[in-house]
Design a protein around this motif. Structure first.
Motif, PDB file in Angstrom:
ATOM      1  N   LEU A 249       0.612  -1.467   0.051  1.00 43.55           N
ATOM      2  CA  LEU A 249       0.052  -0.074  -0.303  1.00 43.55           C
ATOM      3  C   LEU A 249       1.133   1.180   0.398  1.00 43.55           C
ATOM      4  O   LEU A 249       0.487   2.202  -0.532  1.00 43.55           O
ATOM      5  N   VAL A 250       1.972   1.134   0.481  1.00 45.38           N
ATOM      6  CA  VAL A 250       2.660   2.223   0.594  1.00 45.38           C
ATOM      7  C   VAL A 250       3.167   3.110  -0.774  1.00 45.38           C
ATOM      8  O   VAL A 250       3.437   4.186  -1.002  1.00 45.38           O
ATOM      9  N   ALA A 251       3.988   2.207  -1.077  1.00 41.40           N
ATOM     10  CA  ALA A 251       4.285   1.304  -2.823  1.00 41.40           C
ATOM     11  C   ALA A 251       3.217   2.458  -3.698  1.00 41.40           C
ATOM     12  O   ALA A 251       4.276   2.966  -4.149  1.00 41.40           O
ATOM     13  N   GLN A 252       2.777   1.782  -3.246  1.00 37.22           N
ATOM     14  CA  GLN A 252       0.784   2.315  -4.114  1.00 37.22           C
ATOM     15  C   GLN A 252       1.097   4.526  -4.086  1.00 37.22           C
ATOM     16  O   GLN A 252      -0.081   4.895  -4.105  1.00 37.22           O
ATOM     17  N   ASP A 253       1.091   4.322  -3.151  1.00 39.35           N
ATOM     18  CA  ASP A 253       0.952   6.047  -2.280  1.00 39.35           C
ATOM     19  C   ASP A 253       1.913   6.844  -3.331  1.00 39.35           C
ATOM     20  O   ASP A 253       2.673   7.198  -3.245  1.00 39.35           O
ATOM     21  N   THR A 254       1.602   8.040  -4.394  1.00 43.39           N
ATOM     22  CA  THR A 254       1.946   8.432  -5.149  1.00 43.39           C
ATOM     23  C   THR A 254       2.131   9.779  -4.109  1.00 43.39           C
ATOM     24  O   THR A 254       3.351  11.100  -4.784  1.00 43.39           O
ATOM     25  N   GLY A 255       1.644   9.791  -2.811  1.00 44.05           N
ATOM     26  CA  GLY A 255       2.213  11.573  -2.181  1.00 44.05           C
ATOM     27  C   GLY A 255       3.202  11.339  -1.025  1.00 44.05           C
ATOM     28  O   GLY A 255       3.586  12.099  -0.854  1.00 44.05           O
TER      29      GLY A 255
END
Length: 340
Positions: free
Chosen positions: A182-188
């Motif tokens: 999930l963190v890898a998908q966090d663009t922010g």
């Protein structure tokens, strides 16, 4: 089908600590590995014969039992009547904080904390001398606004979180590797995960801190699950259900898990049920309780004992017979060789 590979289900995704436990128990060149989204999915895969074996977390040396697993063993809806424990494995857990680096922190001496914080939580009346984290951040953490991890991880990393990330929002997810995903998908780039070093490599995340667990010997115990034969749920005693056919003097090399309920209105019912193991010199190594789900403030109890259930006679069978006289009901949940 002759030659068909058997499947092992485990709490995924890949790179989870349960995946590591599975690799310890099963040869990937022989078995097909099937990562599952939840612990219940592993139980379901084994119960439905979709998987030959299953691997689930059961207990952590720092944070205690995994209640999700205990509740599935309690099996109040009777969805998993044939699940048995047939093995265990211990995995050392080295938690890391994974995320997206913003800027390098100023170098600090070991144990002295980060430039922004000493790492020591604010003293309170109940805790005038709070512990200092075992490690310091490798990078600045000011940008971290949200944390993801499995619920067990919070309790294993309390000191680091209190010292460096106090007040940061926490989100429970199904596994530590899912948190990294999930963190890898966090663009922010403002979220972080408590996960493993291997998850950082798989998901291309930065290592913000390493070894953030409270104790260096932090270890999780995992159970290997199998499905009993059709008559095991009726508590039969046959070799097909892995009830040993030979007497073994060194019973301390084995463990057995049993669940039972008592009449809460009967004074001493719990004490009498626990006492049935003493005459047979069966050492109780742990006891847990979970809500019965039937009557408020009534519980189902789990006891783990040293020893294994034999096909005929034997100390464990004798104790379970006596347990039937003191408890409202009981269930044998498996016997296996101790790996401790």
């Amino acid at each position: 089908m002759v030659g068909q590979r058997q499947t092992v289900a485990f709490l995924g995704p890949k790179a989870s600590y349960t995946h590591q436990a599975t690799l310890e128990c099963f040869d990937e060149s022989v078995y097909d590995f099937a990562p599952q989204i939840s612990i219940e999915d592993v139980f379901q895969a084994v119960q439905s014969d979709a998987a030959h074996r299953g691997v689930v977390p059961f207990e952590n040396s720092t944070n205690g039992s995994v209640v999700f697993t205990l509740d599935l063993f309690a099996d109040l809806p009777n969805r998993y009547p044939d699940i048995l424990v047939c093995g265990e494995v211990y995995i050392g857990v080295n938690h890391c904080l994974l995320g997206h680096a913003q800027k390098l922190a100023v170098t600090v001496s070991s144990g002295s904390g980060s430039p922004e914080s000493s790492g020591r939580a604010t003293p309170t009346t109940s805790a005038p001398n709070p512990a200092v984290p075992r490690t310091v951040p490798l990078m600045d953490l000011k940008h971290v606004k949200k944390l993801y991890s499995h619920p067990q991880a919070w309790g294993q990393c309390k000191t680091f979180l209190s010292g460096y990330l106090k007040g940061v929002e926490r989100q429970d997810v199904s596994s530590t590797s899912k948190a990294a995903e999930l963190v890898a998908q966090d663009t922010g780039g403002t979220s972080a995960a408590i996960s493993s070093r291997i998850a950082a490599k798989i998901h291309h995340l930065d290592l913000l801190a390493s070894g953030i667990e409270d104790f260096p010997d932090n270890t999780t115990r995992f159970f290997v699950l199998r499905k009993a034969s059709a008559d095991a749920s009726a508590q039969s005693s046959d070799s097909e259900n892995h009830i040993d056919t030979n007497m073994d003097e060194d019973m301390s090399r084995y463990k057995t898990l049993v669940s039972f309920t008592v009449d809460h209105n009967d004074p001493g019912a719990l004490a009498e049920s626990l006492a049935v193991f003493k005459p047979y010199k069966l050492n109780l190594t742990s006891i847990n309780a979970r809500p019965s789900g039937i009557v408020p403030w009534n519980y189902i109890f789990f006891v783990e004992i040293k020893g294994r259930r034999l096909e005929k006679d034997g100390a464990v069978n004798a104790a379970l017979k006596d347990l039937g006289d003191t408890a409202k009901g009981w269930r044998w949940l498996g016997s296996w060789k101790s790996e401790l």
